[in-house]
Motif scaffolding. Structure first.
Motif, PDB file in Angstrom:
ATOM      1  N   SER A   1       0.995  -1.087  -0.016  1.00 57.68           N
ATOM      2  CA  SER A   1       0.057   0.152  -0.012  1.00 57.68           C
ATOM      3  C   SER A   1       0.778   1.262  -0.089  1.00 57.68           C
ATOM      4  O   SER A   1       2.087   1.300   0.708  1.00 57.68           O
ATOM      5  CB  SER A   1      -0.768   0.062   0.991  1.00 57.68           C
ATOM      6  N   PHE A   2       0.434   2.265  -0.637  1.00 57.01           N
ATOM      7  CA  PHE A   2       1.178   3.525  -0.505  1.00 57.01           C
ATOM      8  C   PHE A   2       1.094   4.232   0.669  1.00 57.01           C
ATOM      9  O   PHE A   2       1.745   5.229   1.109  1.00 57.01           O
ATOM     10  CB  PHE A   2       0.644   4.341  -1.711  1.00 57.01           C
ATOM     11  N   GLU A   3       0.124   3.943   1.709  1.00 61.01           N
ATOM     12  CA  GLU A   3      -0.063   4.395   3.039  1.00 61.01           C
ATOM     13  C   GLU A   3       1.161   3.924   3.957  1.00 61.01           C
ATOM     14  O   GLU A   3       1.380   4.298   5.023  1.00 61.01           O
ATOM     15  CB  GLU A   3      -1.264   3.898   3.636  1.00 61.01           C
ATOM     16  N   ALA A   4       1.596   2.950   3.448  1.00 58.52           N
ATOM     17  CA  ALA A   4       2.803   2.244   4.346  1.00 58.52           C
ATOM     18  C   ALA A   4       3.933   3.208   4.254  1.00 58.52           C
ATOM     19  O   ALA A   4       4.046   3.826   3.258  1.00 58.52           O
ATOM     20  CB  ALA A   4       2.838   0.756   3.966  1.00 58.52           C
ATOM     21  N   ASN A   5       4.886   2.856   5.424  1.00 68.64           N
ATOM     22  CA  ASN A   5       6.012   3.634   5.161  1.00 68.64           C
ATOM     23  C   ASN A   5       7.359   2.996   5.277  1.00 68.64           C
ATOM     24  O   ASN A   5       8.288   3.406   5.793  1.00 68.64           O
ATOM     25  CB  ASN A   5       5.872   4.671   6.234  1.00 68.64           C
ATOM     26  N   SER A   6       7.602   1.828   4.720  1.00 67.38           N
ATOM     27  CA  SER A   6       8.819   1.189   4.757  1.00 67.38           C
ATOM     28  C   SER A   6       9.644   1.831   3.551  1.00 67.38           C
ATOM     29  O   SER A   6       9.031   2.475   2.729  1.00 67.38           O
ATOM     30  CB  SER A   6       8.518  -0.459   4.307  1.00 67.38           C
ATOM     31  N   PRO A   7      11.003   1.813   3.664  1.00 67.97           N
ATOM     32  CA  PRO A   7      11.757   2.485   2.746  1.00 67.97           C
ATOM     33  C   PRO A   7      11.379   2.084   1.209  1.00 67.97           C
ATOM     34  O   PRO A   7      11.341   2.878   0.316  1.00 67.97           O
ATOM     35  CB  PRO A   7      13.118   2.230   2.961  1.00 67.97           C
ATOM     36  N   ASP A   8      11.238   0.786   1.012  1.00 61.43           N
ATOM     37  CA  ASP A   8      10.690   0.147  -0.171  1.00 61.43           C
ATOM     38  C   ASP A   8       9.363   0.994  -0.838  1.00 61.43           C
ATOM     39  O   ASP A   8       9.422   1.432  -2.000  1.00 61.43           O
ATOM     40  CB  ASP A   8      10.277  -1.310  -0.153  1.00 61.43           C
ATOM     41  N   GLU A   9       8.469   1.069   0.347  1.00 65.15           N
ATOM     42  CA  GLU A   9       7.193   1.548  -0.462  1.00 65.15           C
ATOM     43  C   GLU A   9       7.239   3.172  -0.752  1.00 65.15           C
ATOM     44  O   GLU A   9       6.751   3.316  -1.527  1.00 65.15           O
ATOM     45  CB  GLU A   9       6.087   1.177   0.877  1.00 65.15           C
ATOM     46  N   GLN A  10       7.756   3.752   0.013  1.00 59.66           N
ATOM     47  CA  GLN A  10       8.196   5.367  -0.098  1.00 59.66           C
ATOM     48  C   GLN A  10       8.882   5.458  -1.376  1.00 59.66           C
ATOM     49  O   GLN A  10       8.254   6.299  -2.110  1.00 59.66           O
ATOM     50  CB  GLN A  10       9.191   5.806   1.117  1.00 59.66           C
ATOM     51  N   ILE A  11       9.793   4.739  -1.713  1.00 60.81           N
ATOM     52  CA  ILE A  11      10.612   4.994  -2.773  1.00 60.81           C
ATOM     53  C   ILE A  11       9.705   4.472  -4.029  1.00 60.81           C
ATOM     54  O   ILE A  11       9.412   5.176  -5.023  1.00 60.81           O
ATOM     55  CB  ILE A  11      11.771   4.072  -2.754  1.00 60.81           C
TER      56      ILE A  11
END
Ligand SMILES: Nc1nc2c(ncn2[C@@H]2O[C@H](COP(=O)(O)OP(=O)(O)OP(=O)(O)O)[C@@H](O)[C@H]2O)c(=O)[nH]1
Ligand SMILES: [Mg+2]
Length: 611
Positions: free
Chosen positions: A65-75
């Motif tokens: 999800s784009f709501e999540a905030n892992s480095p992977d997801e942010q990138i």
């Protein structure tokens, strides 16, 4: 870059087949790098479409999800939105979704659509979807979503043809960008439900069976009981099925060793072959059946769809000790080996959750410890029945695994209370349908485990065993020496020096010595003990030698030591690599040393007092 190069980004939930699709399109030719300053992989490749246009393809990390905030997801989000510094915005986003699990994947498709960029949806895994009788009304889905939709089978030759044709054509218009707020997020759920109802027909039978089973397996009380019983039975099976085979192999190697010895003149070479190779390596090899039986069950449970449910079930429990359900899979992998487990933590969004998982992963009992457990349990725990049916040895093995898990939970709980940020992240994961495991898949999985074990055995373990044999044999005792030869060897001196540290927890010098090669590879402890005792000429079989030489209290202490002790060098090296910090390596080594020493001390002192 020519003007007609089209830049395409592949996004999607983890495991939807992005990488398979990427490889299919680019033929596997790729350039892998990391995004600046983070260990998030950037994988780029290109291919020429039928029209002659060059397409540049970017494989992005799996994102729930784009709501999540892992480095992977942010990138992934920033790259897709065109906000990532130094990365040109993609001309087209190909959103890959697992057609067998649209309930989960469509939500992310909607999130991607809101970025307001041109998107094509690839419904991947269509082969499995068809097999399962899932029917998707593609034209209807396309119309409702307002995006071009194509079907793909990333693992079949030509399975991406429709996608190639689509991306080679005109770039679709982008939907208007939408802001992300709480209300619209709640809205996504409703939209997904509506889309599913209108476009996807699930086979009734599977869904009904799944639901019926899930009512039990996911039940907050019965589910946990079922899980405990299943795991308990698995460990019973390791002993009832694996042990007889292990004994057979042990006898076989003993026989071969004797015959080999008879063919050779007495001397160092004979001792290397019988004590080092047949005694040391043979003893470790004997544990292959037990490892295979354990993994047979784990693979079957995984393939059948039960293990992801166990993760789901344990999520709440994990939250209470400061972990997340996402830690479950890395921790589960750690039962094979902590290294893939620690690498698997990359999918954990919160850096603190990730670090906590990395630090406790080595407390999960890795398969390399199984030979040590099996040896000591075989030598010291009687083959009694408990409650009439259970094998006491299996019960002890189960208890050791449980000790690792409980230790990990305790450490997690302490870390949760030390840290300042106490936010929690609940699990969002997919539950596959139950299915009967395929014999072929299980066989391949078992073969892989067996191959890893054999590779270690013929590599690092063999080398260390020869080294152990060498230091146990040389220097030879001086003329007129009275004690056993090994006491004059390097091994004798090193072992006695170490004994100062380990005597309070009941280790004699032979055990203390065996801890050194065990730090390079756990199983080597068995080979090292075999070599030391056999070179010392104390008995024929290792189990027998141990039972005669060390007390039950020492054996229990050693078992507990192996449950908690700082694990092998490779694990520490991976911690260093994944966290980029020596400090974490020191913390990890330090806390486990203290934990293991304290636990072994208590066990040894209590057991000695009771004996
Ligand atoms: N049957 C079937 N299997 C597929 C298909 N596409 C991918 N797979 C399998 O699904 C698994 C996951 O595929 P990957 O390509 O690694 O998935 P991914 O999206 O790159 O996963 P992450 O990088 O972890 O996010 C692999 O075992 C693939 O072989 C498909 O179309 N059909
Ligand atoms: Mg991938």
């Amino acid at each position: 870059m020519s003007a007609s190069t089209l830049k395409i980004a592949l996004v999607g939930n983890p495991n939807c087949g992005k990488t398979a699709l990427f490889n299919q399109l680019t033929g596997g030719r790729q350039k892998v790098a990391n995004y600046a300053g983070v260990t998030v992989e950037r994988k780029e490749g290109r291919f020429t479409a039928p029209s002659g246009r060059v397409l540049q393809l970017l494989d992005l990390p799996g994102t729930y999800s784009f709501e999540a905030n892992s480095p992977d997801e942010q990138i992934t989000r920033d790259v897709c939105a065109g906000n990532y510094p130094g990365e040109a915005p993609p001309d087209l986003i190909v959103c890959v979704a697992d057609a067998t699990n649209l309930r989960l994947h469509l939500r992310f498709v909607l999130e991607v659509k809101r970025l307001g960029r041109p998107v094509v949806l690839a419904l991947n895994m269509m082969d499995t979807a068809r097999q399962r009788g899932i029917v998707i009304d593609v034209p209807q889905l396309q119309e409702r979503l307002g995006l071009p939709v194509v079907e793909t089978i990333a693992v079949k030759r030509g399975g991406a043809r429709a996608l190639i044709e689509r991306v080679d054509g005109e770039v679709p218009a982008a939907a208007p960008a939408q802001t992300d707020d709480a209300a619209s997020r709640a809205d996504l759920h409703a939209q997904v439900r509506e889309l599913l109802a209108a476009t996807v027909t699930m086979p009734r039978a599977t869904a009904v069976i799944d639901d019926a089973l899930d009512r039990w397996t996911l039940h907050s009380v019965f589910g946990l009981m079922i899980l405990a019983v299943v795991m308990f039975l698995v460990f019973q099976a390791v002993y009832s099925i694996g042990k007889p085979m292990t004994d057979l192999i042990g006898d076989g190697f003993g026989w071969m060793g004797e015959h080999a010895a008879a063919l050779m003149p007495a001397g160092p070479l004979q001792s290397l072959v019988t004590d080092g190779l047949f005694g040391g390596i043979g003893t470790v090899l004997g544990f292959l059946p037990e490892i295979l039986v354990l993994f047979l069950f784990i693979i079957v449970l995984e393939e059948s769809g039960y293990l992801p449910r166990a993760a789901f079930l344990l999520d709440r429990l994990m939250l209470s000790v400061g972990l997340t359900g996402r830690s479950f899979i890395p921790l589960l992998s750690s039962f094979a080996c902590a290294i893939p487990g620690i690498m698997g933590t990359r999918s954990i969004q919160d850096p603190r959750d990730r670090l906590a998982t990395i630090l406790i992963a080595p407390l999960m009992t890795c398969s390399a410890r199984l030979p040590v457990y099996a040896l000591l349990i075989g030598a010291f725990i009687p083959t009694r029945r408990v409650l009439g049916v259970f094998n006491l040895q299996g019960v002890v093995l189960f208890a050791l695994y449980l000790a690792g898990i409980l230790g990990a939970m305790a450490v997690g709980w302490v870390m949760k209370h030390i840290r300042r940020d106490k936010s929690e992240h609940a699990l969002l994961m997919e539950l596959p349908s139950y299915r009967l495991p395929k014999v072929r898949d299980v066989a391949i999985g078992l073969y892989e485990r067996g191959a890893i074990f054999m590779k270690r055995l013929t590599g690092v373990i063999l080398g260390l065993t020869i080294l152990m044999w060498f230091i146990s044999t040389f220097p030879s005792p001086p003329a007129g020496a009275t004690g056993p030869a090994i006491e004059y060897s390097f091994a004798g001196y090193i072992g006695r020096a170490l004994q100062y540290v380990f005597a309070p927890i009941g280790f004699n010098w032979q055990i203390s010595l065996a801890l050194i090669p065990a730090f390079a590879a756990r199983e080597t402890a068995v080979a090292a003990l075999a070599t030391v005792y056999l070179v010392g000429g104390e008995a024929s079989g290792l189990g027998q030698a141990l039972a005669g030489q060390i007390s039950l209290a020492s054996a229990l202490s050693l078992l507990v030591w192996f449950a908690y002790a700082p694990q092998c060098m490779s694990t520490l090296a991976v911690i260093r690599r994944e966290t980029d910090s020596w400090r974490n390596v020191a913390i990890s080594f330090g806390y486990m040393f203290v934990l293991a020493y304290a636990a072994s001390f208590v066990v040894y002192q209590v057991a000695s007092a009771l004996a």
